[in-house]
Design a protein around this motif. Structure first.
Motif, mmCIF file in Angstrom:
data_model
loop_
_atom_site.group_PDB
_atom_site.id
_atom_site.type_symbol
_atom_site.label_atom_id
_atom_site.label_comp_id
_atom_site.label_asym_id
_atom_site.label_seq_id
_atom_site.Cartn_x
_atom_site.Cartn_y
_atom_site.Cartn_z
ATOM 1 N N SER A 163 0.901 -1.216 0.020
ATOM 2 C CA SER A 163 -0.114 0.006 0.119
ATOM 3 C C SER A 163 0.785 1.293 -0.138
ATOM 4 N N GLU A 209 -4.716 5.308 -3.693
ATOM 5 C CA GLU A 209 -4.851 4.684 -2.416
ATOM 6 C C GLU A 209 -5.387 3.193 -2.497
ATOM 7 N N CYS A 210 -4.780 2.324 -1.573
ATOM 8 C CA CYS A 210 -5.385 0.944 -1.471
ATOM 9 C C CYS A 210 -6.158 0.640 -0.499
ATOM 10 N N TYR A 264 -6.333 -7.993 1.020
ATOM 11 C CA TYR A 264 -6.334 -6.805 0.160
ATOM 12 C C TYR A 264 -5.102 -7.016 -0.906
ATOM 13 N N CYS A 297 -2.995 -4.836 -2.720
ATOM 14 C CA CYS A 297 -2.357 -3.535 -3.055
ATOM 15 C C CYS A 297 -1.278 -3.600 -4.322
#
Length: 192
Positions: free
Chosen positions: A103, A113-114, A189, A191
């Motif tokens: 990120s 942005e992640c 996530y 990223c």
């Protein structure tokens, strides 16, 4: 494998029972845990009182022991967005650390942005007074692994998160952050 499954089941049941206690006991007319209906001969509960003007006072939180898993998690509620501060990477290990590092790289590249800056707050709008007033946590430690379940209320919505930690060289490090209410995990996530 059987020991691992037994350990997972014990951890889940312990955390679930502890987290349920964060929100108080069920209403007086709810069925008991054994599934028995309420006593029909008992006096019915009085009419529900009108909402109170001021919030219900909660008992004070238990003191946080230095070096405990809760002590590692607490600063993230004192300083929202702290999880995105590269200086805090010392408190994380994989898989969370890898996601946070990716990120940072994405942000530095200027491609966007992640991660939400309010991850510790379950991506809710930040209301320090509401969080501070309602924040409760419980930790469960099993050898070199721990979970800290955090619960709070913002704008009438209950939030519950689970921080997973592992002991590394004598210090607790965060390995993942999961939202029980939002059904997301930091480790999921991508990223990139």
């Amino acid at each position: 494998m059987a020991r691992l499954m037994a350990l997972v089941i014990v951890c889940v049941l312990t955390c679930a029972a502890a987290a349920q206690g964060l929100f108080g006991s069920p209403p007086p007319n709810a069925p008991s845990a054994g599934g028995q209906p309420p006593d029909s001969t008992a006096t019915p509960p009085a009419a529900t009182p009108a909402p109170q003007e001021k919030p219900v006072e909660l008992p004070p939180a238990a003191p946080v022991l230095p070096g405990s898993p809760t002590a590692v998690v607490k600063p993230f509620y004192e300083h929202p967005g702290l999880e995105l501060d590269p200086a805090q990477r010392k408190n994380f290990i994989d898989p969370a650390k890898t996601v946070l590092d990716k990120s940072d790289a994405l942000r530095a590249s200027g491609e966007g942005e992640c991660l939400d800056p309010n991850m510790a707050l379950d991506n809710a709008d930040y209301d320090k007074l509401a969080v501070d007033r309602s924040l409760r946590s419980v930790e469960a430690v099993n050898d070199d692994e721990a979970k800290v379940v955090v619960a709070f209320v913002v704008e009438g919505h209950q939030h519950r998160l689970e921080w997973k930690l592992k002991k590394v060289a004598g210090d607790w490090k965060i390995s993942d952050l999961l939202s029980v209410t939002g059904e997301w995990a930091l480790s999921q996530y991508q990223c990139e």
